[in-house]
Write a protein that holds these residues in place. Structure first.
Motif, PDB file in Angstrom:
ATOM      1  N   ARG A 124       0.754  -1.357   0.253  1.00 46.33           N
ATOM      2  CA  ARG A 124       0.037  -0.207  -0.127  1.00 46.33           C
ATOM      3  C   ARG A 124       0.958   1.137  -0.247  1.00 46.33           C
ATOM      4  O   ARG A 124       0.451   2.298  -0.675  1.00 46.33           O
ATOM      5  CB  ARG A 124      -1.090  -0.147   1.219  1.00 46.33           C
ATOM      6  N   GLN A 125       1.996   1.326   0.587  1.00 48.71           N
ATOM      7  CA  GLN A 125       3.069   2.288   0.615  1.00 48.71           C
ATOM      8  C   GLN A 125       3.348   2.892  -0.841  1.00 48.71           C
ATOM      9  O   GLN A 125       4.027   4.407  -1.272  1.00 48.71           O
ATOM     10  CB  GLN A 125       4.032   2.439   2.425  1.00 48.71           C
ATOM     11  N   SER A 126       3.040   2.024  -0.740  1.00 50.64           N
ATOM     12  CA  SER A 126       3.949   2.145  -2.422  1.00 50.64           C
ATOM     13  C   SER A 126       2.833   2.235  -3.999  1.00 50.64           C
ATOM     14  O   SER A 126       3.394   3.333  -4.685  1.00 50.64           O
ATOM     15  CB  SER A 126       4.546   0.801  -2.631  1.00 50.64           C
ATOM     16  N   GLY A 127       1.340   2.465  -3.325  1.00 52.63           N
ATOM     17  CA  GLY A 127       0.925   2.716  -4.141  1.00 52.63           C
ATOM     18  C   GLY A 127      -0.057   1.977  -4.667  1.00 52.63           C
ATOM     19  O   GLY A 127      -1.517   1.999  -5.308  1.00 52.63           O
ATOM     20  N   ALA A 128      -0.368   0.894  -4.562  1.00 49.85           N
ATOM     21  CA  ALA A 128      -0.617  -0.723  -5.361  1.00 49.85           C
ATOM     22  C   ALA A 128      -1.515  -1.134  -4.520  1.00 49.85           C
ATOM     23  O   ALA A 128      -1.313  -0.981  -2.839  1.00 49.85           O
ATOM     24  CB  ALA A 128       0.844  -1.880  -5.924  1.00 49.85           C
ATOM     25  N   GLN A 129      -2.197  -1.698  -5.380  1.00 52.16           N
ATOM     26  CA  GLN A 129      -3.623  -2.521  -4.006  1.00 52.16           C
ATOM     27  C   GLN A 129      -2.941  -3.715  -3.802  1.00 52.16           C
ATOM     28  O   GLN A 129      -2.373  -4.522  -4.970  1.00 52.16           O
ATOM     29  CB  GLN A 129      -4.713  -2.520  -5.090  1.00 52.16           C
ATOM     30  N   ALA A 130      -3.264  -4.147  -2.567  1.00 53.13           N
ATOM     31  CA  ALA A 130      -2.753  -4.972  -2.258  1.00 53.13           C
ATOM     32  C   ALA A 130      -4.497  -6.230  -2.165  1.00 53.13           C
ATOM     33  O   ALA A 130      -5.030  -6.170  -1.446  1.00 53.13           O
ATOM     34  CB  ALA A 130      -2.701  -5.404  -1.067  1.00 53.13           C
ATOM     35  N   VAL A 131      -3.790  -7.473  -2.315  1.00 53.96           N
ATOM     36  CA  VAL A 131      -5.531  -8.235  -2.436  1.00 53.96           C
ATOM     37  C   VAL A 131      -4.539  -9.583  -1.677  1.00 53.96           C
ATOM     38  O   VAL A 131      -3.717 -10.021  -2.090  1.00 53.96           O
ATOM     39  CB  VAL A 131      -6.051  -8.700  -3.899  1.00 53.96           C
ATOM     40  N   LEU A 132      -5.615 -10.671  -0.752  1.00 58.37           N
ATOM     41  CA  LEU A 132      -4.500 -11.203  -0.170  1.00 58.37           C
ATOM     42  C   LEU A 132      -5.847 -12.855  -0.766  1.00 58.37           C
ATOM     43  O   LEU A 132      -6.749 -12.732  -0.768  1.00 58.37           O
ATOM     44  CB  LEU A 132      -5.076 -11.753   1.771  1.00 58.37           C
ATOM     45  N   VAL A 133      -5.081 -14.268  -0.811  1.00 55.26           N
ATOM     46  CA  VAL A 133      -5.717 -14.851  -0.798  1.00 55.26           C
ATOM     47  C   VAL A 133      -5.134 -15.677   0.084  1.00 55.26           C
ATOM     48  O   VAL A 133      -4.379 -15.990   0.874  1.00 55.26           O
ATOM     49  CB  VAL A 133      -4.819 -15.977  -2.283  1.00 55.26           C
ATOM     50  N   ALA A 134      -6.515 -16.304   0.865  1.00 52.41           N
ATOM     51  CA  ALA A 134      -6.501 -17.185   1.953  1.00 52.41           C
ATOM     52  C   ALA A 134      -5.720 -18.348   2.008  1.00 52.41           C
ATOM     53  O   ALA A 134      -6.100 -18.914   1.077  1.00 52.41           O
ATOM     54  CB  ALA A 134      -7.978 -17.775   2.930  1.00 52.41           C
ATOM     55  N   VAL A 135      -5.169 -18.796   2.758  1.00 53.59           N
ATOM     56  CA  VAL A 135      -4.069 -20.286   2.157  1.00 53.59           C
ATOM     57  C   VAL A 135      -4.325 -20.991   3.901  1.00 53.59           C
ATOM     58  O   VAL A 135      -4.595 -20.550   4.815  1.00 53.59           O
ATOM     59  CB  VAL A 135      -2.756 -19.745   2.463  1.00 53.59           C
ATOM     60  N   PRO A 136      -4.654 -22.501   3.117  1.00 47.30           N
ATOM     61  CA  PRO A 136      -5.670 -23.682   4.520  1.00 47.30           C
ATOM     62  C   PRO A 136      -4.211 -23.837   5.696  1.00 47.30           C
ATOM     63  O   PRO A 136      -2.878 -23.340   4.854  1.00 47.30           O
ATOM     64  CB  PRO A 136      -4.928 -24.929   3.780  1.00 47.30           C
ATOM     65  N   GLN A 137      -5.091 -23.683   6.752  1.00 48.89           N
ATOM     66  CA  GLN A 137      -3.279 -23.689   7.188  1.00 48.89           C
ATOM     67  C   GLN A 137      -3.464 -25.311   7.607  1.00 48.89           C
ATOM     68  O   GLN A 137      -3.364 -26.340   8.526  1.00 48.89           O
ATOM     69  CB  GLN A 137      -4.871 -23.786   8.981  1.00 48.89           C
ATOM     70  N   VAL A 138      -2.780 -25.554   6.812  1.00 51.16           N
ATOM     71  CA  VAL A 138      -1.945 -27.364   6.644  1.00 51.16           C
ATOM     72  C   VAL A 138      -1.258 -27.371   7.900  1.00 51.16           C
ATOM     73  O   VAL A 138      -0.263 -26.424   8.112  1.00 51.16           O
ATOM     74  CB  VAL A 138      -0.908 -26.577   4.988  1.00 51.16           C
ATOM     75  N   SER A 139      -0.931 -28.956   8.306  1.00 51.88           N
ATOM     76  CA  SER A 139      -0.286 -29.224   8.986  1.00 51.88           C
ATOM     77  C   SER A 139       0.066 -30.992   8.944  1.00 51.88           C
ATOM     78  O   SER A 139      -0.898 -31.089   8.006  1.00 51.88           O
ATOM     79  CB  SER A 139      -0.977 -29.182  10.620  1.00 51.88           C
ATOM     80  N   LEU A 140       0.832 -31.299   8.923  1.00 49.52           N
ATOM     81  CA  LEU A 140       1.007 -33.096   9.229  1.00 49.52           C
ATOM     82  C   LEU A 140      -0.263 -33.765   9.287  1.00 49.52           C
ATOM     83  O   LEU A 140      -0.442 -34.696   8.640  1.00 49.52           O
ATOM     84  CB  LEU A 140       2.216 -33.040  10.078  1.00 49.52           C
ATOM     85  N   LEU A 141      -0.871 -33.472  10.395  1.00 48.90           N
ATOM     86  CA  LEU A 141      -2.479 -33.965  11.017  1.00 48.90           C
ATOM     87  C   LEU A 141      -3.424 -33.759   9.528  1.00 48.90           C
ATOM     88  O   LEU A 141      -4.250 -34.497   9.526  1.00 48.90           O
ATOM     89  CB  LEU A 141      -2.804 -33.917  12.075  1.00 48.90           C
ATOM     90  N   GLY A 142      -3.364 -32.778   9.445  1.00 49.61           N
ATOM     91  CA  GLY A 142      -4.440 -32.021   8.181  1.00 49.61           C
ATOM     92  C   GLY A 142      -4.340 -32.318   6.991  1.00 49.61           C
ATOM     93  O   GLY A 142      -5.263 -32.855   6.379  1.00 49.61           O
ATOM     94  N   ILE A 143      -3.160 -33.207   6.618  1.00 43.08           N
ATOM     95  CA  ILE A 143      -2.672 -33.841   5.267  1.00 43.08           C
ATOM     96  C   ILE A 143      -2.826 -34.584   5.507  1.00 43.08           C
ATOM     97  O   ILE A 143      -3.185 -35.461   3.959  1.00 43.08           O
ATOM     98  CB  ILE A 143      -1.014 -33.812   5.052  1.00 43.08           C
ATOM     99  N   LEU A 144      -3.163 -35.561   6.088  1.00 43.36           N
ATOM    100  CA  LEU A 144      -3.294 -36.450   6.413  1.00 43.36           C
ATOM    101  C   LEU A 144      -5.865 -37.160   6.384  1.00 43.36           C
ATOM    102  O   LEU A 144      -5.461 -37.104   6.860  1.00 43.36           O
ATOM    103  CB  LEU A 144      -2.960 -37.970   7.353  1.00 43.36           C
ATOM    104  N   SER A 145      -5.863 -35.656   6.695  1.00 49.39           N
ATOM    105  CA  SER A 145      -6.937 -35.275   7.280  1.00 49.39           C
ATOM    106  C   SER A 145      -7.124 -35.615   5.689  1.00 49.39           C
ATOM    107  O   SER A 145      -7.156 -35.261   4.592  1.00 49.39           O
ATOM    108  CB  SER A 145      -7.124 -34.293   7.993  1.00 49.39           C
TER     109      SER A 145
END
Length: 210
Positions: A124-145
């Motif tokens: 934002r300080q550079s003058g550009a617009q920021a957009v987020l892409v949500a990331v899964p909360q990956v864990s070793l347990l989550g990988i197997l689920s």
């Protein structure tokens, strides 16, 4: 008294809805420069060259999309390289997909959130617009689920700092084996779906316009 109570309930409901209203992106012009900033998922690991989601986004949009994905990158490291990327490309928009490797390394979510916030602030300080892409909360347990879910820090940050957020696309792709190259990367079809969803989000028409 009943009317006052009803009014109070309706007011509270309206305030809660207003507070939970997600920000929307500002349209950018054709042929604008867009930076896709992230880790191996932005780089395109799991698919052939040209099948990454930034490349597919360029095909869909006509924008000049720079792939600034670095395999293995973390939000902690990315906050230190964002300035160089911004200086080099001077984009109108930066789409940020980062955090999965931090989760795998079990960094505290508060620390990851703070690093992503600093990346957004730099953009934002550079003058550009920021957009987020949500990331899964990956864990070793989550990988197997089975099904994956977005880590909550992305929605929190979107609401707290007014950052447009593309939700669920990444987590839903990882929940469908036919769209995955492995447990943490989409395949070519998955990246195509990711690009289409991100483009649809960025290209949405604001209310009140044609």
């Amino acid at each position: 008294m009943r009317l006052r109570a009803l009014f109070a309930v309706l007011l509270c409901a309206w305030l809660l809805n207003a507070c939970d209203r997600m920000p929307t992106p500002t349209p950018i012009p054709p042929r604008a420069t867009v930076v896709a900033f992230g880790d191996s998922v932005t780089f395109g690991t799991g698919a052939a060259s040209g099948e990454d989601w930034p490349g597919r986004l360029a095909e869909l949009s006509g924008w000049t999309v720079v792939n600034a994905g670095v395999p293995g990158d973390t939000a902690e490291h990315a906050r230190d390289r964002i300035e160089a990327v911004l200086t080099q490309y001077q984009p109108a928009l930066v789409v940020i997909e980062i955090g999965g490797n931090d989760f795998l390394r079990r960094r505290p979510q508060a620390a990851v959130k703070d690093d992503i916030r600093r990346i957004v602030q730099s953009v934002r300080q550079s003058g550009a617009q920021a957009v987020l892409v949500a990331v899964p909360q990956v864990s070793l347990l989550g990988i197997l689920s089975g099904a994956k879910n977005d880590a909550p820090i992305y929605r929190e940050l979107a609401l707290e700092d007014g950052v447009p957020l593309v939700e669920k696309v990444f987590s839903e792709i990882l929940s469908r084996p036919e769209l995955c190259a492995d447990n943490i990367h989409p395949n070519a079809e998955g990246y195509q779906q990711m690009a289409a969803t991100i483009y649809a989000f960025l290209y949405q028409t604001p209310k009140g316009t044609d």
